[in-house]
Design a protein around this motif. Structure first.
Motif, PDB file in Angstrom:
ATOM      1  N   LEU A 552      30.497  45.397 -10.962  1.00  0.00           N
ATOM      2  CA  LEU A 552      31.349  46.237 -11.333  1.00  0.00           C
ATOM      3  C   LEU A 552      33.013  45.597 -10.364  1.00  0.00           C
ATOM      4  O   LEU A 552      33.927  44.763 -11.116  1.00  0.00           O
ATOM      5  N   ASN A 593      38.686  58.802 -14.421  1.00  0.00           N
ATOM      6  CA  ASN A 593      37.481  58.750 -15.525  1.00  0.00           C
ATOM      7  C   ASN A 593      37.841  59.733 -17.387  1.00  0.00           C
ATOM      8  O   ASN A 593      37.454  60.036 -18.282  1.00  0.00           O
ATOM      9  N   HIS A 598      36.312  56.285 -19.863  1.00  0.00           N
ATOM     10  CA  HIS A 598      35.559  55.204 -18.252  1.00  0.00           C
ATOM     11  C   HIS A 598      36.047  53.843 -18.512  1.00  0.00           C
ATOM     12  O   HIS A 598      35.941  53.506 -17.466  1.00  0.00           O
ATOM     13  N   ASP A 599      36.428  53.485 -19.320  1.00  0.00           N
ATOM     14  CA  ASP A 599      37.326  51.737 -19.483  1.00  0.00           C
ATOM     15  C   ASP A 599      38.451  51.885 -18.276  1.00  0.00           C
ATOM     16  O   ASP A 599      38.773  51.088 -16.910  1.00  0.00           O
ATOM     17  N   ASP A 602      36.836  52.717 -14.610  1.00  0.00           N
ATOM     18  CA  ASP A 602      35.900  50.984 -13.860  1.00  0.00           C
ATOM     19  C   ASP A 602      37.355  50.227 -13.754  1.00  0.00           C
ATOM     20  O   ASP A 602      37.045  49.259 -12.623  1.00  0.00           O
ATOM     21  N   ARG A 606      37.214  48.791  -9.883  1.00  0.00           N
ATOM     22  CA  ARG A 606      37.124  47.145  -9.423  1.00  0.00           C
ATOM     23  C   ARG A 606      38.868  46.757  -8.587  1.00  0.00           C
ATOM     24  O   ARG A 606      38.890  46.572  -7.547  1.00  0.00           O
TER      25      ARG A 606
END
Length: 987
Positions: A552, A593, A598-599, A602, A606
């Motif tokens: 990730l 989250n 969840h996107d 993520d 990052r």
């Protein structure tokens, strides 16, 4: 056909075999077998006892010529043969797991019954058709035996046919057992079935008086029965243990209808051992017994725990923090067949991973440990292969290969220069950078240049390009050709397996090129080899990224972190310097989250990884542990470790405080940090990377407990605090399961001395008799979820005490009960409360539930609904610790309350001659809102007087009475310390 009388030594042999048979029978009957094995035991017991009867008959044969006695004994022995054959059939069928055996058993049983009746009806034994002769026969040593001779009858031939058919069928079943992997059982069973026919055939062929004197056929049946018994004893399980009650683990017993679960465990390919808290193996499955070549239940030395270095651990504490349904990796060991490891010898060579998880009762107490292990040789080898490839040709090794390649090219053609060039910018062939460059027989620094107007531009992605001479004139703008005086040039493309260009290989010289074809062929071979190596290195790079890079964030992952910490620890020890590790955990990542998806989560991960890498020096190691955890590692200057670690921690906190841009959103996750300085100052003399991570996790946990958005540096006392917390949790569980909890009651009194009620207070009584107040254990109970069980226990105990007081006629009009925020937050809290109250049969109007503002303001609409239901059922509600939280009239006017309870911290500030506007306001709020007001923590008359002047009429504190057990409270009332008002509860 012949029979013999018995001589004394033969009688002794027969009687001895009878004794052995009786002993084996007792062993079989005392065998503790799994459910479903009792049929094998009964069949084996029947076989052994019938053979013992056969031997008993022979023992009665006397060494004299008594025809009638010999004939009678022969009939008795023959009468036992059908039973022996039937029990042998059943035993073989059960051992080999024969399906649909009932019709065959019934048929054989009918035949055996017929043989028995036929034997008993005739004048002679079924083994002879008619009596011919009863004659003496001399033995080699001069003694004489008497032989009863006769021709075999039809019954004897039928019996022999059944016995031979049974032997043949048994041989086929042995093959079936061997195919199931039970090789030893198949071998033993084959021997047992082969003994009688071989011995009887040999006796018939030899026709020796000595064989008749020894009764070889009887001994053959005895050996068969003993061999079958050994099979049952070996496969059936150990005898009933005579050890401790704990070793027997009644919790592990299976009900008959659950036999399939025993089969699942016993036939599992994983080796399973159940170990009690004393370290004794009390249960194993078939895979375990095969792997260790014995049953570890018989191990009295604790070899398994020695092998895993668990012998010196308190198993219950070691697994206390392990969540239900999870296991703990214990060790991965390389075991070699035939070698001895802590007293254990594996059956095969393998890499074996050991894992364990606790077995817990319904109440949550650990009573045993399941240790299971699997052969992970292929997995381990795969990991080693990945790591080997990832470590394979590092930068130096790979470059050495290409350096040697261009050196070989230059030497082979005696050329001025040779090099390998790759793209300078990915996706563009306008410029190249040499990967390895040889000039005048030595490797020099690489260079980068544009391909325009150079011969290399005609090579890339095309074909081999050859300029035998005069290349400078053809490419006048190529400065390298002009500066070096190059006369000839040959270059060939380097391509991958799909014929896509990945580089070029070039040889240049200051003299004309000769033997062009030979040079071209050699260059193309070298280019193909270089292409294969470049692809291999590219594959190695990708595999290294897979093995050591987080997918990730592209940061180093947990595997590379462990490797870095190991290396860094060793370097710090060798150089005598210190380093710091920071374990970062995002504070609000779960909320992000759960609410945004969840996107988005993520993207936050990052962004955090990118921010850490961009704002920290290249010398600082940054990795992602997994989830929302990151690790930062850097070396510190001598004698400045702690100061530099604190500065870095402050910098990281500030860095993580800045909002992250995710799409059109600005998100602020924040972080908490656990800091570890190493290698000095740690409780472990030679810490490993696992110790560092464990210590950092402890410090991180403390940072979160302190309120998040901060860092905590690991100290040895934090480890002690964790150990103490585990002890508290364990003690609380024991107290809940035993009688370790008590209720104390503190009086609540009006200004005129009249008892208003009491507050129920929980106390934990340790085994040493010491009472522990809730302040010492409630936080642990909330963290572990035990608070719900504690809350229910308090309700049940208070209700039960109220019932007892009612019977004694001294029940206070009101009893206050503290309710945890965790317990009140349960959706079914009201239903649980009303169920406990109804089961106890107490009047709800006597009880006041004390809740803090923290408990009430989690979800205001739901809180109002619950309070309305509670008050509707007759309970009163008191706002505890009033003034320490929000204390906002905005919610006070909405909440259905009956009472405000002023916190002790405000009472402690009371002083004569000073104004107390805050206290006066709180009391006035209660009066104006028609709420009762009670002040807790009253210790002096001065405090009571000042509060009474402000309008407060109900008090609680040491001035009136300390918390006391129920019996002491009754005595306190009897002594006149407090006056009980008229009981309105029953009116």
């Amino acid at each position: 056909m012949a029979e013999t009388s018995s001589l004394p030594i033969t009688v002794l042999l027969s009687i001895g075999s009878i004794g052995v048979s009786l002993y084996v029978t007792l062993q079989l009957l005392s065998l503790q077998s799994p459910p479903g094995k009792w049929r094998e035991r009964l069949a084996c017991v029947a076989l052994v006892m019938l053979v013992a009867g056969h031997q008993l008959c022979y023992a009665f044969t006397l060494p004299k010529a008594e025809l009638e006695l010999h004939n009678t004994i022969m009939k008795c022995q023959t009468a036992l043969l059908p039973g022996i054959l039937l029990s042998l059939f059943l035993l073989v069928a059960y051992i080999s797991r024969q399906r649909r055996m009932t019709p065959w058993a019934l048929g054989l049983g009918a035949a055996c019954l017929g043989l028995f009746l036929l034997n008993m009806q005739g004048s002679f034994s079924l083994r002879v058709g008619s009596q011919l002769l009863y004659e003496p026969a001399p033995l080699p040593w001069g003694e004489t035996v008497y032989l009863l001779r006769g021709t075999p009858g039809l019954g004897a031939l039928l019996t022999l046919g059944i016995a031979l058919s049974l032997a043949i069928w048994g041989g086929l079943r042995c093959r079936r057992i061997a195919l199931e992997g039970r090789i030893r059982t198949a071998q033993h069973l084959s021997v047992a079935l082969a003994i009688p026919p071989i011995v009887i055939l040999g006796q018939w062929l030899a026709d020796s008086a000595t064989l008749y004197w020894l009764d070889v056929s009887g001994l053959a049946w005895f050996l068969t029965a003993m061999t079958m018994a050994q099979i049952i004893l070996r496969e059936g399980g150990p005898p009933h243990p005579s050890g401790s009650a704990k070793a027997q683990l009644p919790c592990l017993g299976l009900l008959p209808e659950q036999q399939q679960w025993e089969m699942v465990v016993d036939q599992s390919p994983s080796c399973i051992q159940v170990v009690n808290l004393d370290g004794k193996v009390v249960k194993t499955n078939l895979a375990s017994r095969r792997f260790w070549q014995r049953d570890l239940c018989d191990d009295q030395q604790g070899c398994l725990l020695d092998l895993l270095d668990l012998n010196d651990l308190d198993l219950e504490i070691y697994f206390a923090d392990l969540p239900q349904g999870e296991h703990r990796d214990i060790a991965t060991l390389e075991l070699k067949r035939g070698e001895v490891y802590a007293g254990l010898t594996p059956e095969q060579s393998a890499w074996v991973r050991f894992r364990a998880y606790p077995l817990r009762t319904a109440a949550g107490g650990t009573f045993a440990l399941v240790i299971y292990h699997q052969d992970v040789t292929s997995e381990f080898n795969a990991v080693l292969a990945v790591e080997g490839i990832a470590r394979g040709l590092s930068g130096e090794c790979g470059l050495q290969f290409f350096d040697n390649l261009v050196l070989a090219l230059a030497n082979l053609f005696d050329a001025k220069m040779a090099f390998i060039g790759l793209q300078a910018e990915k996706g563009s062939w306008s410029r190249i950078t040499t990967y390895s460059l040889c000039s005048e027989g030595r490797i020099i620094d690489n260079l980068s240049y544009d391909l325009a107007d150079t011969p290399c531009a005609n090579v890339v992605g095309r074909h081999t390009c050859v300029y035998e001479n005069d290349v400078q004139r053809l490419f006048p703008h190529d400065l390298i050709l002009q500066d070096l005086g190059i006369e000839s040039y040959i270059g060939t493309p380097i391509q991958d397996r799909q014929n896509q260009p990945i580089g070029i290989m070039v040889v240049m010289d200051t003299k004309p090129l000769i033997q062009v074809r030979q040079v071209q062929e050699i260059l193309e071979i070298f280019a193909a080899r270089a292409g294969a190596e470049l692809q291999r290195q590219d594959a190695e790079l990708k595999m290294r990224q897979m093995a050591y890079q987080d997918y990730l964030t592209r940061l180093p992952n947990r595997a590379l972190l462990h490797e870095h910490l190991r290396d860094n620890l060793e370097q710090c020890r060798l150089k005598g310097v210190g380093a710091a590790m920071y374990l970062l955990d995002l504070d609000h990542f779960k909320t992000i989250n759960d609410t945004l998806g969840h996107d988005v989560g993520d993207e936050v991960i990052r962004g955090v990884g990118r921010r850490l890498r961009e704002h920290l020096d290249e010398s600082i190691f940054v990795a992602r542990m997994g989830g929302d955890e990151f690790v930062v590692v850097h070396c510190c200057e001598p004698d400045q470790e702690e100061a530099q670690a604190q500065a870095m921690a402050d910098r990281l906190i500030a860095l993580m405080t800045k909002p992250l841009q995710v799409g059109h959103r600005l998100l602020n996750a924040g972080c908490s940090i656990g800091v570890v300085l190493y290698p000095e100052g740690l409780p472990t003399p030679r810490p490993t990377e696992l110790d560092l991570l464990r210590f950092a996790d402890i410090a991180l946990y403390q940072a979160k407990s302190n309120g998040r958005h901060q860092y905590v540096m690991f100290r040895a006392e934090l480890q002690e605090k964790v150990n103490a917390r585990i002890q508290i949790e364990r003690g609380l569980r024991d107290a809940l399961e035993g009688n370790g909890l008590e209720l104390h009651f503190q009086p609540q009194v009006r200004s005129n001395g009249e008892l208003v009620g009491v507050e129920a207070l929980l106390r934990w009584k340790r085994k040493d008799g010491r009472l522990i107040s809730p302040d010492s254990f409630i936080s642990v109970a909330e963290e572990t979820g035990l608070i719900l069980r504690l809350g229910n226990w308090v309700f049940s105990a208070v209700f039960a005490q109220a019932v007892l007081w009612q019977r004694q006629g001294c029940c206070p009009n009101r009893i206050s009960i503290n309710v945890s925020a965790w317990q009140f937050a349960q959706r079914d809290f009201v239903e649980q409360l009303l169920t406990l109250q109804a089961n106890a049969g107490v009047d709800s109007h006597r009880f006041v539930l004390e809740l803090t503002e923290t408990a009430l303001l989690q979800d205001l609409p739901e809180t109002i609904s619950k309070l309305q239901q509670i008050r509707g059922a007759g309970f009163q509600v008191s706002l505890d610790d009033f003034g320490t939280g929000y204390s906002s009239l905005a919610y006070l006017k909405d909440l259905p309350l009956d009472e405000l309870k002023i916190d002790k911290s405000f009472i402690n500030e009371l002083a004569q001659g000073h104004s107390h506007p805050l206290l006066e306001s709180m009391i006035a709020i209660g009066q104006h809102m028609h709420l009762g007001v009670i002040a807790e923590g009253i210790e002096t008359e001065q405090q009571r007087t000042l509060l009474e002047q402000m309008g407060c009429q109900i008090f609680q504190g040491f001035l009136y009475g300390r918390p006391m057990p129920a019996d002491q409270l009754r005595q306190w009332l009897a002594d006149g310390s407090g006056r009980m008002p008229p009981d309105d509860g029953d009116s």
